[in-house]
Each structure stands twice: as structure tokens, then as C-alpha cells.
Design a protein around this motif. Structure first.
Motif, PDB file in Angstrom:
ATOM      1  N   THR A  15     -11.298  -1.854  -3.540  1.00  0.00           N
ATOM      2  CA  THR A  15     -12.264  -2.949  -3.390  1.00  0.00           C
ATOM      3  C   THR A  15     -11.634  -4.331  -3.283  1.00  0.00           C
ATOM      4  O   THR A  15     -12.350  -5.325  -3.217  1.00  0.00           O
ATOM      5  CB  THR A  15     -13.281  -2.928  -4.555  1.00  0.00           C
ATOM      6  N   GLY A  16     -10.302  -4.420  -3.287  1.00  0.00           N
ATOM      7  CA  GLY A  16      -9.649  -5.677  -2.946  1.00  0.00           C
ATOM      8  C   GLY A  16      -8.892  -6.391  -4.040  1.00  0.00           C
ATOM      9  O   GLY A  16      -8.134  -7.317  -3.754  1.00  0.00           O
ATOM     10  N   THR A  17      -9.055  -5.985  -5.297  1.00  0.00           N
ATOM     11  CA  THR A  17      -8.361  -6.681  -6.386  1.00  0.00           C
ATOM     12  C   THR A  17      -6.849  -6.554  -6.248  1.00  0.00           C
ATOM     13  O   THR A  17      -6.120  -7.549  -6.269  1.00  0.00           O
ATOM     14  CB  THR A  17      -8.808  -6.140  -7.753  1.00  0.00           C
ATOM     15  N   VAL A  18      -6.362  -5.335  -6.102  1.00  0.00           N
ATOM     16  CA  VAL A  18      -4.915  -5.121  -5.990  1.00  0.00           C
ATOM     17  C   VAL A  18      -4.388  -5.702  -4.684  1.00  0.00           C
ATOM     18  O   VAL A  18      -3.263  -6.211  -4.623  1.00  0.00           O
ATOM     19  CB  VAL A  18      -4.571  -3.625  -6.139  1.00  0.00           C
ATOM     20  N   ALA A  19      -5.208  -5.683  -3.633  1.00  0.00           N
ATOM     21  CA  ALA A  19      -4.799  -6.311  -2.366  1.00  0.00           C
ATOM     22  C   ALA A  19      -4.562  -7.800  -2.543  1.00  0.00           C
ATOM     23  O   ALA A  19      -3.603  -8.361  -1.995  1.00  0.00           O
ATOM     24  CB  ALA A  19      -5.868  -6.072  -1.296  1.00  0.00           C
ATOM     25  N   ALA A  20      -5.416  -8.456  -3.324  1.00  0.00           N
ATOM     26  CA  ALA A  20      -5.245  -9.888  -3.571  1.00  0.00           C
ATOM     27  C   ALA A  20      -3.963 -10.165  -4.348  1.00  0.00           C
ATOM     28  O   ALA A  20      -3.231 -11.120  -4.047  1.00  0.00           O
ATOM     29  CB  ALA A  20      -6.457 -10.436  -4.335  1.00  0.00           C
ATOM     30  N   ILE A  21      -3.676  -9.331  -5.342  1.00  0.00           N
ATOM     31  CA  ILE A  21      -2.436  -9.500  -6.110  1.00  0.00           C
ATOM     32  C   ILE A  21      -1.225  -9.230  -5.216  1.00  0.00           C
ATOM     33  O   ILE A  21      -0.215  -9.932  -5.289  1.00  0.00           O
ATOM     34  CB  ILE A  21      -2.425  -8.571  -7.337  1.00  0.00           C
ATOM     35  N   ALA A  57     -15.734  -1.244   1.733  1.00  0.00           N
ATOM     36  CA  ALA A  57     -15.779  -1.400   3.197  1.00  0.00           C
ATOM     37  C   ALA A  57     -15.272  -2.773   3.617  1.00  0.00           C
ATOM     38  O   ALA A  57     -14.545  -2.901   4.615  1.00  0.00           O
ATOM     39  CB  ALA A  57     -17.207  -1.172   3.691  1.00  0.00           C
ATOM     40  N   ALA A  58     -15.620  -3.806   2.851  1.00  0.00           N
ATOM     41  CA  ALA A  58     -15.181  -5.159   3.181  1.00  0.00           C
ATOM     42  C   ALA A  58     -13.669  -5.288   3.055  1.00  0.00           C
ATOM     43  O   ALA A  58     -13.013  -5.948   3.880  1.00  0.00           O
ATOM     44  CB  ALA A  58     -15.880  -6.170   2.271  1.00  0.00           C
ATOM     45  N   ASN A  59     -13.093  -4.653   2.029  1.00  0.00           N
ATOM     46  CA  ASN A  59     -11.643  -4.736   1.849  1.00  0.00           C
ATOM     47  C   ASN A  59     -10.896  -3.985   2.947  1.00  0.00           C
ATOM     48  O   ASN A  59      -9.851  -4.440   3.418  1.00  0.00           O
ATOM     49  CB  ASN A  59     -11.242  -4.171   0.481  1.00  0.00           C
ATOM     50  N   VAL A  60     -11.426  -2.847   3.369  1.00  0.00           N
ATOM     51  CA  VAL A  60     -10.803  -2.098   4.467  1.00  0.00           C
ATOM     52  C   VAL A  60     -10.748  -2.969   5.721  1.00  0.00           C
ATOM     53  O   VAL A  60      -9.730  -3.033   6.416  1.00  0.00           O
ATOM     54  CB  VAL A  60     -11.572  -0.790   4.733  1.00  0.00           C
ATOM     55  N   ALA A  61     -11.832  -3.672   5.982  1.00  0.00           N
ATOM     56  CA  ALA A  61     -11.872  -4.549   7.159  1.00  0.00           C
ATOM     57  C   ALA A  61     -10.931  -5.738   7.000  1.00  0.00           C
ATOM     58  O   ALA A  61     -10.235  -6.128   7.938  1.00  0.00           O
ATOM     59  CB  ALA A  61     -13.300  -5.031   7.397  1.00  0.00           C
ATOM     60  N   ALA A  62     -10.891  -6.302   5.791  1.00  0.00           N
ATOM     61  CA  ALA A  62     -10.099  -7.512   5.546  1.00  0.00           C
ATOM     62  C   ALA A  62      -8.602  -7.252   5.569  1.00  0.00           C
ATOM     63  O   ALA A  62      -7.816  -8.175   5.804  1.00  0.00           O
ATOM     64  CB  ALA A  62     -10.497  -8.134   4.211  1.00  0.00           C
ATOM     65  N   THR A  63      -8.200  -6.018   5.315  1.00  0.00           N
ATOM     66  CA  THR A  63      -6.763  -5.703   5.246  1.00  0.00           C
ATOM     67  C   THR A  63      -6.296  -4.851   6.424  1.00  0.00           C
ATOM     68  O   THR A  63      -5.186  -4.309   6.395  1.00  0.00           O
ATOM     69  CB  THR A  63      -6.431  -4.982   3.923  1.00  0.00           C
ATOM     70  N   ALA A  64      -7.122  -4.745   7.446  1.00  0.00           N
ATOM     71  CA  ALA A  64      -6.772  -3.908   8.608  1.00  0.00           C
ATOM     72  C   ALA A  64      -5.519  -4.405   9.312  1.00  0.00           C
ATOM     73  O   ALA A  64      -4.835  -3.633   9.997  1.00  0.00           O
ATOM     74  CB  ALA A  64      -7.945  -3.857   9.580  1.00  0.00           C
ATOM     75  N   ASP A  65      -5.199  -5.688   9.149  1.00  0.00           N
ATOM     76  CA  ASP A  65      -4.016  -6.249   9.812  1.00  0.00           C
ATOM     77  C   ASP A  65      -2.723  -5.935   9.077  1.00  0.00           C
ATOM     78  O   ASP A  65      -1.633  -6.157   9.612  1.00  0.00           O
ATOM     79  CB  ASP A  65      -4.167  -7.771   9.936  1.00  0.00           C
ATOM     80  N   ILE A  66      -2.808  -5.436   7.844  1.00  0.00           N
ATOM     81  CA  ILE A  66      -1.611  -5.113   7.070  1.00  0.00           C
ATOM     82  C   ILE A  66      -1.127  -3.724   7.477  1.00  0.00           C
ATOM     83  O   ILE A  66      -1.887  -2.754   7.402  1.00  0.00           O
ATOM     84  CB  ILE A  66      -1.903  -5.162   5.560  1.00  0.00           C
TER      85      ILE A  66
END
Length: 207
Positions: A15-21, A57-66
């Protein structure tokens, strides 16, 4: 001229927490002078499960460039910082799946003598942060890796209180990553770069 250091930040986040870190860690390591690769573990969950949770779903979209992580990233790295939310006190299946593909590199000795560190998140303060990082670090012992953890080496560590690695209490995803977690990430990333550089320079001097 400082010894060049390659740092791979490899993570899984739903859901994006670890992605932000992870993004913060990568930026901090880069500012400390390292060359950095930010990589995400491949998603294993079915699309229906992802779509059932708007934050996921929002995190999958937001990190698709990684880019997704590959064995080449492990070979390239002098230091690897792994990140995973806790799953019943352990790392996620997605990150474990990648680690389990590294058997050939392990047998060839290609995972040894690198620096490793880790970070995590959980829903509650006692939701498995320490056990998740300790479980991850058990794997590093098998690699023959060199653990560099934050410990209580900076005054700010007595505020967040986790010597094992950066950790964040995310609730049900409604507690965003804030200044305390970002400070812990910076302290850890800088420490990883510092000791990776020293170890790499020392090994080069001996050879």
C-alpha cells in the motif's frame, strides 16, 4: 577521491509505506555520495486482490516506473538495503521469492562480503517489526554478508527506538511516513554508505 560505492535499495510494498521509505533511503544514500539503484520485488498477488484495495492499486500505479529487481542488481551492489512490511513477523512472500532465486549467486560466493541492512513497517507498534528484521538478517548470515544496522549511534535513534533498522507504524495505511521515520532512514542510509566505503577501500588496499 572517495571510494565509489554502489547501493541497491530493494523492497516490496503493497500500500505504499515501504515504497515511501525506500525512495527516501535511495535519495539519502545518493546524497551521501553513493551510486544508487532503487528496485522493487515483483508482485505475486492476483490483480483481483490488488484491485480490492484502493491504496494497493494506487501504489502499484505510482511505482510502475521503478524497475523490478534482478540478479544483476545484486551483482552490481556493494551494499544492499532490503525493505519489507512485516507479514506475521516475517518478510513478505514477494521479497522472499526474489531472495530464494539467489541460490546460484550464493553458491558462487557472489553474495558474500557485501554490506546489508533492512527496514520495515507494521500496523501496530508491536506488530512484528523487530522479528521481521531479525528474520531478514538470518538470511544475511547465510550469505556471508556484513550487517550494518543503525543501532543507537545517533541521538535520534533514542527517539524512534529501533536499533535493528528503520521502521514505521502505518496503522491501516492511514499513518503516513513522517519526519521521525525519514530521519531514521537518513541515519541508516548514511551509515550504510559510510561503512561500505570504508570496507571496500580496506579490501582494495589489502589486495
Amino acid at each position: 577521491m572517495p571510494t565509489p560505492v554502489n547501493v541497491a535499495v530493494i523492497y516490496y510494498s503493497s500500500t505504499g509505506t515501504v515504497a515511501a521509505i525506500a525512495r527516501a533511503m535511495a535519495g539519502d544514500a545518493e546524497r551521501a555520495g553513493a551510486r544508487v539503484r532503487l528496485r522493487r520485488a515483483a508482485e505475486l498477488a492476483p490483480q483481483a486482490a490488488i484491485d480490492s484495495n484502493p491504496a494497493w492499486a494506487a501504489n502499484v500505479a505510482a511505482t510502475a516506473d521503478i524497475p523490478e529487481v534482478s540478479q544483476d542488481d545484486m551483482a552490481w551492489a556493494d551494499a544492499v538495503i532490503f525493505g519489507s512490511p512485516t507479514r506475521y513477523g516475517n518478510v513478505t512472500a514477494q521479497l522472499k521469492q526474489f531472495i530464494d532465486t539467489l541460490g546460484g549467486m550464493w553458491q558462487a560466493g557472489q553474495l558474500a562480503d557485501k554490506v546489508y541492512s533492512g527496514f520495515t513497517s507494521s500496523a501496530t507498534a508491536h506488530g512484528g517489526q523487530e522479528s521481521t528484521l531479525l528474520a531478514l538478517y538470518n538470511t544475511i548470515h547465510h550469505f556471508g554478508g556484513i550487517l550494518v544496522t543503525p543501532g543507537y549511534t545517533d541521538p535520534t535513534k533514542f527517539v524512534d527506538g529501533n536499533p535493528y533498522g528503520t521502521s514505521h507504524v502505518a496503522g491501516q495505511g492511514d499513518i503516513p511516513v513522517g519526519e521521525q521515520t525519514l530521519t531514521a532512514a537518513r541515519v541508516q542510509a548514511e551509515r550504510v554508505v559510510k561503512f561500505t566505503r570504508a570496507i571496500k577501500a580496506g579490501l582494495a588496499a589489502e589486495s
